[in-house]
Enzyme design. Structure first.
Site, PDB file in Angstrom:
ATOM      1  N   CYS A   1      46.151  43.287  33.527  1.00 13.25           N
ATOM      2  CA  CYS A   1      45.128  44.147  32.938  1.00 13.25           C
ATOM      3  C   CYS A   1      44.955  43.811  31.459  1.00 13.25           C
ATOM      4  CB  CYS A   1      45.516  45.599  33.113  1.00 13.25           C
ATOM      5  SG  CYS A   1      47.266  45.828  32.872  1.00 13.25           S
TER       6      CYS A   1
ATOM      7  N   GLU B   1      45.154  54.505  34.380  1.00 14.99           N
ATOM      8  CA  GLU B   1      45.037  53.338  33.502  1.00 14.99           C
ATOM      9  C   GLU B   1      44.147  52.354  34.240  1.00 14.99           C
ATOM     10  OE1 GLU B   1      45.920  53.613  30.553  1.00 14.99           O
ATOM     11  OE2 GLU B   1      47.160  55.401  30.807  1.00 14.99           O
TER      12      GLU B   1
HETATM   13  P1  NAD Z   1      41.576  48.586  42.561  1.00 15.89           P
HETATM   14  O1  NAD Z   1      40.891  49.640  41.787  1.00 15.89           O
HETATM   15  O2  NAD Z   1      40.797  47.760  43.495  1.00 15.89           O
HETATM   16  O3  NAD Z   1      42.745  49.229  43.439  1.00 15.89           O
HETATM   17  C1  NAD Z   1      43.710  50.084  42.861  1.00 15.89           C
HETATM   18  C2  NAD Z   1      44.206  51.028  43.933  1.00 15.89           C
HETATM   19  O4  NAD Z   1      43.126  51.885  44.310  1.00 15.89           O
HETATM   20  C3  NAD Z   1      44.679  50.323  45.205  1.00 15.89           C
HETATM   21  O5  NAD Z   1      45.780  51.028  45.747  1.00 15.89           O
HETATM   22  C4  NAD Z   1      43.466  50.458  46.099  1.00 15.89           C
HETATM   23  O6  NAD Z   1      43.779  50.416  47.474  1.00 15.89           O
HETATM   24  C5  NAD Z   1      42.959  51.827  45.713  1.00 15.89           C
HETATM   25  N1  NAD Z   1      41.541  52.023  46.036  1.00 15.89           N
HETATM   26  C6  NAD Z   1      40.571  51.088  46.130  1.00 15.89           C
HETATM   27  N2  NAD Z   1      39.406  51.657  46.470  1.00 15.89           N
HETATM   28  C7  NAD Z   1      39.646  52.971  46.595  1.00 15.89           C
HETATM   29  C8  NAD Z   1      38.841  54.086  46.923  1.00 15.89           C
HETATM   30  N3  NAD Z   1      37.550  53.967  47.182  1.00 15.89           N
HETATM   31  N4  NAD Z   1      39.434  55.296  46.949  1.00 15.89           N
HETATM   32  C9  NAD Z   1      40.730  55.437  46.665  1.00 15.89           C
HETATM   33  N5  NAD Z   1      41.547  54.422  46.350  1.00 15.89           N
HETATM   34  C10 NAD Z   1      41.011  53.204  46.311  1.00 15.89           C
HETATM   35  O7  NAD Z   1      42.374  47.684  41.502  1.00 15.89           O
HETATM   36  P2  NAD Z   1      43.326  46.432  41.772  1.00 15.89           P
HETATM   37  O8  NAD Z   1      42.475  45.309  42.240  1.00 15.89           O
HETATM   38  O9  NAD Z   1      44.527  46.785  42.560  1.00 15.89           O
HETATM   39  O10 NAD Z   1      43.829  46.150  40.297  1.00 15.89           O
HETATM   40  C11 NAD Z   1      43.003  45.520  39.364  1.00 15.89           C
HETATM   41  C12 NAD Z   1      42.419  46.511  38.402  1.00 15.89           C
HETATM   42  O11 NAD Z   1      43.459  47.310  37.875  1.00 15.89           O
HETATM   43  C13 NAD Z   1      41.763  45.858  37.214  1.00 15.89           C
HETATM   44  O12 NAD Z   1      40.585  46.544  36.909  1.00 15.89           O
HETATM   45  C14 NAD Z   1      42.800  46.032  36.112  1.00 15.89           C
HETATM   46  O13 NAD Z   1      42.263  46.022  34.811  1.00 15.89           O
HETATM   47  C15 NAD Z   1      43.393  47.344  36.459  1.00 15.89           C
HETATM   48  N6  NAD Z   1      44.723  47.510  35.917  1.00 15.89           N
HETATM   49  C16 NAD Z   1      44.862  48.281  34.805  1.00 15.89           C
HETATM   50  C17 NAD Z   1      46.111  48.467  34.239  1.00 15.89           C
HETATM   51  C18 NAD Z   1      46.272  49.323  33.017  1.00 15.89           C
HETATM   52  O14 NAD Z   1      47.401  49.641  32.664  1.00 15.89           O
HETATM   53  N7  NAD Z   1      45.200  49.715  32.370  1.00 15.89           N
HETATM   54  C19 NAD Z   1      47.232  47.877  34.825  1.00 15.89           C
HETATM   55  C20 NAD Z   1      47.055  47.111  35.977  1.00 15.89           C
HETATM   56  C21 NAD Z   1      45.788  46.943  36.520  1.00 15.89           C
END
Ligand code: NAD
Length: 532
Positions: free
Chosen positions: A319, A285
């Site tokens: 989100c 998501e």
């Molecule tokens: P993010 O993508 O920065 O991080 C999410 C996770 O991925 C974290 O655990 C992070 O450490 C990990 N991550 C980051 N870079 C990575 C890489 N290169 N390889 C592997 N893992 C990696 O997102 P965030 O800042 O934690 O959350 C915000 C984002 O999440 C926004 O885009 C938001 O829209 C989305 N979000 C979506 C939903 C949904 O249900 N659609 C819900 C919550 C958040």
């Protein structure tokens, strides 16, 4: 299904919950929590550590977070693979009891521990923490048990002389849960949903949510979760993921976060496909550019309130947060006056001051990104109607910002900002039909959206024309605040695989059913009557 959603406590002055929460917050005063890795039930220090500070007070260190090195990741994978034999064989009701017990612990003695950690670590107000780390997480734990039972009752028919059955096996291998900072509930649900169905998990939390996430890991242990079933592995995201995705036993990814990161993980999986024992399940998501669209027949006050709550609660870091609005010229003066009047009363600051409606954005990176968007919108000539200022001297504070744009393709109408910035476009009332096309085609995302109208024909038109524009679609309500069991959550297009967290549809992804046919009296002759 006989479950109800956890009641949201209100934390009014003199309430028992407020006193309990105050005590839980006080417990952290002067405390720096040591957060280890938890692999096979063992506490490990990893290959280094990082300080974690409160977003609203970045001089205040809350924790030291151990960082997994490559050997730790290998150990976590081995622990998950080894634990699966016994875990998958455990009768469903016994597995479920662990998660139901976790829900009761969270609803009772652990509630304020998790709420306080979510407030301090992720800068949520008391109310925002309550609806997340208490209510939503309790609901995920309880409802998923009921959904899993319903799922397993889906059985094929058995004709005369035979028994047919679906055996709901877990995936063969382990699941990798990669969780976001913004909801403790999501962070808890992503490892627990697969585990409930007999999978074992390597869980990589978001660094900034480590405090609440580690406490939840401790809560699962207190509820009786056996060692190795969920392995908690904080660490540098890309190196942990590289090591995990290299493993032939990798069987599924349960991700929530940005579209960019999910794309990268999917591509890494695709490159390694032949090495895996099974085709991995990829559930993600991701981002959003959530809209509010008002029709000329809408209630202007309801629109203004929905915009304020929908765009600015939790600093716009849900989100589902509203970040673009399309408002009819005839209603705009009234909506604008109410929105700006209300915004003038909004308080922002340290979340331990309960009168604040907003805290800080999560970290320096987010602060710089959001500030950059505001500056660029100004430089591009868009009008900043409210906010537009930011200050990182104590914490990462960004004033709730409303930007009026004339160009529907302005950057702030298209790109996810993930902060307290709402862009508004005012349209001539008679262009309603064109605006529906604009809403549908402006952004690559399709997560949430809300339409306000009192004219039922307008609601019907919007519902039809925006059918694929949002996975969670609201009529006369704000686009945030989905409740487990009531509004299963997820979006399409570039917002994710839309597997609807908090529903049977999600759980279905974590099982690989075996079909069993048993025949009572097997055939004794290979010839068919037609051959005589
Ligand atoms: P993010 O993508 O920065 O991080 C999410 C996770 O991925 C974290 O655990 C992070 O450490 C990990 N991550 C980051 N870079 C990575 C890489 N290169 N390889 C592997 N893992 C990696 O997102 P965030 O800042 O934690 O959350 C915000 C984002 O999440 C926004 O885009 C938001 O829209 C989305 N979000 C979506 C939903 C949904 O249900 N659609 C819900 C919550 C958040």
């Amino acid at each position: 299904m006989n479950i109800t959603n956890e009641t949201v406590l209100n934390y009014a002055p003199d309430s028992a919950e407020r006193a309990d929460l105050r005590a839980a917050l006080a417990h952290h005063a002067g405390l720096i929590t040591e957060i280890p890795l938890v692999i096979d039930g063992q506490r490990l220090r990893g290959s280094g550590a990082q300080p974690l500070c409160a977003p609203h007070d970045h001089r205040r260190q809350l924790a030291t977070v151990s960082q997994a090195g490559p050997a730790d990741v290998q150990r976590a994978i081995a622990a998950a693979v080894a634990a699966q034999v016994e875990w998958a064989a455990m009768p469903f009701d016994q597995r479920a009891a662990i998660f139901l017990r976790a829900a009761d612990l969270l609803a009772g003695p652990w509630r304020q521990k998790l709420n306080a950690a979510t407030m301090l670590g992720q800068s949520k107000t008391a109310y925002q923490a309550e609806i997340d780390s208490a209510c939503e997480l309790i609901d995920f734990l309880r409802f998923n048990v009921a959904f899993a039972r319903d799922l397993m009752q889906q059985q094929p028919i058995s004709g005369p002389g035979m028994r047919n059955a679906l055996d709901y096996r877990p995936l063969e291998g382990f699941v990798y849960a990669v969780t976001p900072f913004n909801f403790t509930a999501i962070a808890g649900n992503l490892p627990c949903a697969p585990a409930l169905l007999g999978n074992t998990v390597v869980w990589k939390p978001a660094f900034t949510a480590s405090l609440s996430n580690y406490l939840f890991m401790e809560l699962l242990e207190a509820a009786g979760l056996p060692p190795g079933v969920i392995n908690f592995v904080p660490g540098a995201a890309s190196s942990v993921s590289e090591a995990v995705l290299d493993a032939p036993d990798f069987a599924g990814l349960h991700f929530t976060g940005s579209t960019e990161v999910f794309d990268a993980l999917w591509q890494q999986v695709a490159q390694r496909l032949p090495r895996y024992r099974s085709y991995p399940r990829l559930v993600g998501e991701t981002g959003g550019k959530d809209f509010v669209l008002a029709h000329a027949s809408a209630d202007a006050d309801a629109v203004a309130v929905a915009l304020l709550r929908g765009a600015f609660e939790y600093q716009g870091q849900k989100c589902s947060a509203a970040s673009r609005a399309y408002l009819p010229a005839s209603l705009w003066p009234k909506i604008k006056a109410r929105l700006l009047d209300d915004l003038a009363t909004v308080r922002m600051g340290n979340v331990e001051d309960f009168s604040n409606f907003m805290g800080a954005v999560i970290d320096r990176k987010a602060f710089d990104r959001i500030a950059g968007h505001i500056d660029r919108a100004r430089a591009d000539g868009h009008r900043v109607l409210a906010g537009g200022t930011y200050d990182d001297s104590e914490g990462y504070f960004v004033k709730p910002t409303v930007i009026e744009v004339d160009d529907p393709q302005a950057v702030t109408m298209r790109e996810e900002i993930f902060g307290p910035v709402l862009s508004v476009m005012v349209y001539p009332d008679h262009t309603w039909s064109e605006v529906l096309t604009t809403v549908d085609t402006t952004s690559p995302y399709a997560l949430t959206g809300a339409v306000f109208a009192n004219d039922a024909r307008a609601l019907a038109q919007a519902s039809a024309r925006l059918r694929f524009s949002a996975g969670n679609f609201y009529l006369n309500d704000k686009p945030t605040g989905a409740v487990v069991g009531q509004q299963p959550f997820g979006g399409g297009r570039r917002s994710g695989t839309n597997d609807k967290a908090g529903s049977m549809l999600n759980l279905q992804r974590w099982t690989s059913p075996r079909t069993v046919k048993e025949t009572w009296v097997p055939a004794q002759d290979y010839r068919y009557p037609s051959m005589r």
